[in-house]
Design a protein around this motif. Structure first.
Motif, PDB file in Angstrom:
ATOM      1  N   ILE A  30      40.778  41.440  51.593  1.00 42.29           N
ATOM      2  CA  ILE A  30      41.279  41.327  52.945  1.00 42.29           C
ATOM      3  C   ILE A  30      40.394  40.744  53.830  1.00 42.29           C
ATOM      4  CG2 ILE A  30      41.462  42.900  54.743  1.00 42.29           C
ATOM      5  CD1 ILE A  30      42.769  45.094  53.333  1.00 42.29           C
ATOM      6  N   GLY A  34      42.216  36.769  55.351  1.00 44.79           N
ATOM      7  CA  GLY A  34      42.189  37.294  56.597  1.00 44.79           C
ATOM      8  C   GLY A  34      42.943  36.031  57.655  1.00 44.79           C
ATOM      9  N   GLY A  39      44.691  40.736  57.557  1.00 45.11           N
ATOM     10  CA  GLY A  39      43.599  41.096  57.194  1.00 45.11           C
ATOM     11  C   GLY A  39      42.346  40.574  58.387  1.00 45.11           C
TER      12      GLY A  39
END
Lengths: 142, 788
Positions: A30, A34, A39
């Protein structure tokens, strides 16, 4: 779940042996995605801290306190501040991000925004601070 | 002259570099740290002396480095004779003090010795900075550094309560004065358009703008307050005796020879700026005269050596203030140098005596003439100079003072004031004379107490620096011609020509001197009567007690205020914050004007499962208020949180969904961990109706206002005018290189905000760590180990 009962459940312990590493891996994923997908450092840090909390519940606060979590926060802050300061030293605005382009063997061409380092700092700080608080509260005796 | 300009900053920066070096390596050098200080003092002294010698009669070197040009503040230094004089004084005495300190200060832990010399060197650097600063703001910065270093040095023996109190009082008074002075500087800067002294002196139109401004007097009073607190003028004189708990070299250096002179130095700097103000002379003459007299009178009544010297220092500072009030700036360098020489050596003598006998009380001393012959001679020289007898330097200074008083233009306008001033001056000098007698007789003559049998004289490290200063008092007195040239050249007034001579030109000053000496001898013999008479006066409140009461009142006001607003009740804090928020939003909406047509109440866009979630939310919200245990409340609040996250599925925002779920998870863990430490709900505790009503009102207001805001934000008009989202969505791939706008906002577009937030987070984490660890005794030892 009270501080006294932390680390007393065999079922939780068994589950956590799988769940904790898996959650950490997901949080790293995550973190990495991002920039383009949901995320980022903040969420990933919170997720990693959730994994840490699971560990704490399963194995007790004393075991979880073997890591000096506050150091994560401090290193993270240094990381973020450095990322912000480097452009300042190069005559640009504070926190002015750019891209790093380089080749890695096997992985090929990499195109990384320097914002990733700032985000890494956020990740470490969120993880470190939450875990510091969890562990210290877990260590408290009634 | 360019080379001189290049030299200018190094006079200031060399000692600062020495201080920084000592902070790094002082622990290893320990007692030898004094050598570093001595080296920087020699460097600054020789550079300043060379500069003075090579720029005499020409324009003073001036250096201007850009510092904060937007604010008109520069790192500007100005090597004029008065500034260089002060620099020579500070670095010269600094050298002597560093040598003396190495012999005096008892070896302690090496770390503390290193810090002591680092602080002392930083102080010296800052004093040189004050002397050479041209920019008023720069001067203020150096000024504050001297206040802080003085605080640290007074509190050198910080285990002692007296040292802590003395240090704190000194810091409170001087720092408060410093801040007031800064406001005065800002007024000057605003009105005259410059912070540069040099510009103020040389550009008449700037000074004129200031003179014609209604803020002229206000600026003057503020700056003078700063100068008067630093120089311990009445009614701020009380911090100086309290500061005498410092080690004697510190007292001699900071609180006799240099720092307390910063205030009068500033008066000298400000005389050309404020001198024309009609209040300048009345304020300075009255305060100066009062301080002059009170200091000498109180000194006469003390029995502690350093207390006596501290009071006479206050007295001399008053004298110099008086001189500036009388526009007799020509003799400032003379009086300053005179005082530095005799008072510096007397302080060092006091240090030697205390070192040898472990007491500073005159009542326990006496008859040391044979045991300490060198110290006796040095003390005698300094005391004679202080008493103003020929052929010593003090004599020249006193004659010049009397001469000035007799011929002063300002005083001659009011003969009554002139007579009064002269009378008070003679009486004060008589007290100073009596103090000199008291010192010499009290320490060295008379009967020797039995417990002082095995007292030895000073080591060379102690008496050589003392001797240099004591010799100055004699040599400068014996060579009046040389001295005249020196102090005239150094004075803050240009083209000064003092005519000092051992044989008086006029009868006036000589007669006044004779009266002074006679009166002094009489006062010394009337000591017991004066002490008894003083007991009546002592009933009056002292400045120290007034100050303590003032501080006490401030403290109790603050305590009363904080216990009212910072009650420690979370519900009070929360409701206060929420009520404020509601007030802000209502104000904004009222000012912006809400159009009721914009409020959409249709739920047609909401799918059926969304409505189900809303119903669940409402049920949970009502249940949480009725919860009977904390666990129940915690579970319900988690339920609300997760239901809200699910709502984001309805609105298709995965990012916020993910964040919300994680935050809910983490905060649930947090609540569970602390739940055990929380007291049970006390249902039966009577909550007053008033408080219930307040809670209800705040709840309804928050709910209503937030609902209103949400409805407004859904309206098409609002979306058009304040569509922030689209802008960010456009900017984020281009500028941040990421499609996830939320994250790009966090780490790139608004990274500085994030920066602040994560810093707060780290601080909170460390505080929790520290607070909880400190409560647990067995962990505390671990923390200590981690420290070392």
């Amino acid at each position: 779940m009270t501080p006294q009962t932390l680390g007393n459940s065999p079922i939780l312990r068994t589950v956590c042996r799988f769940a904790v590493p898996l959650t950490v891996l997901v949080s790293l994923k995550i973190f990495w995605q991002g920039h383009n997908l949901p995320g980022g450092g903040f969420i990933a840090g919170a997720m990693a801290a959730a994994a840490g909390a699971m560990y704490l519940m399963a194995f007790g606060a004393a075991k979880a306190s073997r890591i000096a979590w506050w150091k994560f926060s401090v290193v993270g802050l240094l990381c973020s501040l450095t990322t912000g300061t480097v452009p300042l030293l190069m005559g640009k605005a504070y926190m002015d991000h750019t891209f790093l382009n380089f080749h890695l063997p096997l992985l090929g061409h990499q195109h990384i925004p320097t914002a990733v380092f700032f985000d890494l700092g956020v990740f470490l700080i969120v993880l470190g601070t939450l875990m510091t608080i969890f562990v210290e509260l877990g260590l408290e005796e009634r | 002259m360019t080379d001189m300009t290049q030299l200018l900053p190094w006079i200031v920066l060399t000692p600062f570099a020495g201080a920084a070096l000592l902070l790094l390596v002082g622990r290893w050098l320990a007692g030898r740290s004094g050598l570093v200080m001595a080296a920087t003092a020699v460097a600054s002294f020789s550079m300043a002396a060379w500069m003075f010698a090579s720029t005499q009669g020409s324009l003073a070197p001036f250096l201007n480095w850009a510092w904060m040009p937007e604010l008109n503040i520069a790192f500007a230094l100005h090597g004029d004779p008065f500034g260089l004089f002060f620099t020579l004084l500070v670095s010269g005495i600094g050298l002597l003090i560093s040598i003396y300190s190495m012999a005096y200060v008892t070896p302690m832990e090496p770390g503390r010795m290193g810090r002591y010399y680092a602080t002392l060197t930083a102080f010296m650097a800052a004093m040189i900075g004050i002397a050479l600063a041209d920019d008023l703001m720069l001067l203020f910065v150096f000024w504050e550094i001297t206040s802080i270093t003085s605080f640290l040095l007074i509190g050198y023996w910080y285990e002692q309560e007296g040292a802590k109190k003395g240090a704190l009082t000194a810091l409170q008074v001087t720092a408060l004065g410093g801040l007031v002075m800064m406001v005065g500087f800002i007024l000057i800067g605003q009105v005259a358009g410059t912070f540069s002294l040099h510009v103020l002196y040389t550009e008449p139109q700037r000074l004129e703008a200031l003179t014609h401004s209604p803020l002229f007097t206000a600026a003057m009073v503020l700056v003078l307050l700063g100068a008067m607190t630093k120089s311990a003028q009445f009614p701020f004189q009380f911090w100086l005796p309290g500061a005498m708990v410092a080690p004697t070299p510190v007292s001699a250096y900071l609180h006799a020879a240099t720092m307390v002179k910063a205030g009068i130095f500033l008066m000298g700097r400000m005389l050309p700026v404020f001198g024309e103000n009609p209040w300048w002379s009345p304020i300075l003459i009255s305060i100066g005269l009062l301080t002059f007299f009170l200091g000498a009178y109180q000194a006469f009544l003390q029995t502690d050596l350093k207390a006596i010297l501290a009071r006479t220092t206050v007295s001399t500072l008053g004298l110099i203030t008086l001189i500036y009030g009388l526009h007799e700036a020509g003799q400032d360098a003379l009086q300053i140098l005179n005082h530095a020489a005799y008072k510096g050596s007397l302080f060092l003598v006091a240090g030697i005596v205390e070192h040898a006998t472990h007491t500073r009380d005159l009542r326990k001393l006496g008859g040391l003439r044979k045991a300490m012959p060198i110290t006796f001679i040095l003390c005698l020289l300094a005391a004679i100079s202080m008493s103003g007898l020929p052929p010593f330097f003090g004599y020249l200074a006193k004659e010049t003072l009397y001469d000035g008083l007799l011929t002063n233009e300002i005083l001659s306008q009011w003969p009554a004031v002139q007579k009064f001033t002269i009378a008070v001056s003679v009486l004060t000098n008589a007290f100073v004379f009596a103090v000199g007698l008291k010192l010499v007789f009290g320490i060295f003559l008379g009967r020797k107490p039995d417990d002082l049998e095995h007292v030895h004289d000073a080591t060379p490290g102690l008496w050589i620096p003392t001797g240099v200063l004591a010799a100055m008092t004699l040599i400068l007195g014996l060579l009046p011609g040389v001295t005249s040239g020196l102090v005239s050249g150094f004075s803050s007034e240009e083209h000064t020509h003092l005519h000092l001579a051992l044989i008086p030109h006029h009868a006036g000053p000589a007669i006044l001197s004779l009266v002074t000496i006679t009166l002094g001898v009489i006062l010394y013999n009337l000591q017991n009567i004066i002490e008894r008479a003083h007991k009546l006066i002592a009933l009056l409140p002292t400045a120290q007690s007034v100050w303590d009461k003032l501080l006490g009142a401030t403290n109790s006001l603050a305590t009363a205020y904080s216990s009212r607003w910072q009650s420690g009740s979370l519900s009070w804090y929360l409701s206060g914050c929420l009520a404020f928020l509601v007030g802000l939003v209502v104000l904004a909406l009222w000012r912006g004007g809400v159009n009721p047509e914009h409020i959409r109440t249709s739920l047609s866009e909401m799918p059926w499962y969304g409505l189900v979630l809303c119903v669940l939310l409402s049920i949970a919200s009502i249940a949480i208020v009725r919860a009977r245990t904390r666990l129940e409340a915690a579970i319900l609040s988690t339920a609300i949180g997760f239901t809200v996250s699910t709502l984001f599925v309805v609105y298709r925002s995965p990012d916020i969904l993910l964040t919300q779920i994680l935050i809910e998870t983490v905060s649930t863990i947090f609540v569970l961990l602390i739940l055990i430490f929380m007291p049970a709900f006390k249902k039966r505790d009577p909550i007053s109706t008033l408080r219930k009503g307040w809670h209800l009102a705040v709840s309804i207001a928050v709910g209503g206002v937030v609902t209103l805001l949400l409805l407004l934000s859904m309206s098409p008009q609002f979306r058009e005018t304040a569509n922030l989202g689209a802008g960010y969505l456009q900017r984020s791939p281009a500028q941040g290189g990421g499609a996830n706008a939320v994250n790009v906002i966090i780490v790139d577009i608004r990274a500085t905000d994030t920066n602040g937030e994560i810093t707060v987070l780290v601080v909170v984490g460390l505080c929790v760590y520290g607070l909880l660890r400190a409560r647990r005794p067995h962990d505390r030892s671990e923390m200590h180990r981690a420290d070392s």
